[in-house]
Design a protein around this motif. Sequence first.
Motif, PDB file in Angstrom:
ATOM      1  N   ASN A 101     -15.560 -16.849 -37.971  1.00  0.00           N
ATOM      2  CA  ASN A 101     -14.153 -17.130 -37.674  1.00  0.00           C
ATOM      3  C   ASN A 101     -13.318 -15.871 -37.845  1.00  0.00           C
ATOM      4  O   ASN A 101     -12.240 -15.895 -38.432  1.00  0.00           O
ATOM      5  N   ASN A 138     -15.983 -15.962 -31.909  1.00  0.00           N
ATOM      6  CA  ASN A 138     -15.052 -15.818 -33.016  1.00  0.00           C
ATOM      7  C   ASN A 138     -13.664 -16.178 -32.500  1.00  0.00           C
ATOM      8  O   ASN A 138     -13.544 -16.909 -31.507  1.00  0.00           O
ATOM      9  N   ASN A 142     -14.158 -15.738 -27.094  1.00  0.00           N
ATOM     10  CA  ASN A 142     -13.092 -15.346 -27.998  1.00  0.00           C
ATOM     11  C   ASN A 142     -11.768 -15.636 -27.297  1.00  0.00           C
ATOM     12  O   ASN A 142     -11.741 -16.419 -26.330  1.00  0.00           O
TER      13      ASN A 142
END
Length: 249
Positions: free
Chosen positions: A139, A162, A186
């Motif tokens: 994360n 992420n 992302n």
Amino acid sequence: MIPSWIPSLPSLKYLDLSDNHFNGQLDEFKSKELVWIDLGTNYLKSPIPNSLLNQEYLMFFSLSSNNFSDDLNFSMFSNFSRLGMLNLPYNSFSWADKDQVKSNLLNFLYDLDLRSNLLQGSVPIPPSSIQNFFISHNNLSGHIPSTICNLEFLRILDLASNSLKGAIPPCFGNMSTIEVLDLRHNNLSGKIQRNFSVGNPLRSFNLRGNKFEGKIPCSLTNGKRLEVLDLGDNELNHTFPMWLGTHQT
């Protein structure tokens, strides 16, 4: 449980108990001469024994696919003066410091795998010796730091899955060693930089599942080794780049 007589062996150098069903916590190890430790794919849990973190001769250390949940900090591995490979993926590790900065430790580390953990904060800068850096499926947030381009031996960079945002640092196009760049899934945005250098070694470039717009830069043809180009699920437009049909590896 791992039999207690194994950590008690005073001259143990190589230990591979991977791909079993060992569970519980690890005992302290008596040997100070361990070179290779592979405990991957078991059901082991925290904490990591201090005796394992004080192995001066260790070159390979894998705790992948277990139930470890320690707070990580590069400084905890400061005694690993010869460590080349550190594999900790598929656990529940978190950061002791969410904004990890470059460490001068682990000067021989060339492979660092931290995939699929609970790591948060900014992208950490690994030791300068790193060649393969895997930290996908965490994360991480914020922008990709341009200082990562200073890693002169970096071959594989995996930041996929992420919560990173912003543009790709332009310096990526001038890196002379990077072969695999995986930034898929992302929140990256903006235009794909157009400064990929002539003769760059890029083999795989994956930007799937972001918010890039504009057109595909033809400077990608400057690298004759490109085998995988995935730009799916973005907001790219313009006419179809006909040069893709003539690109040869």
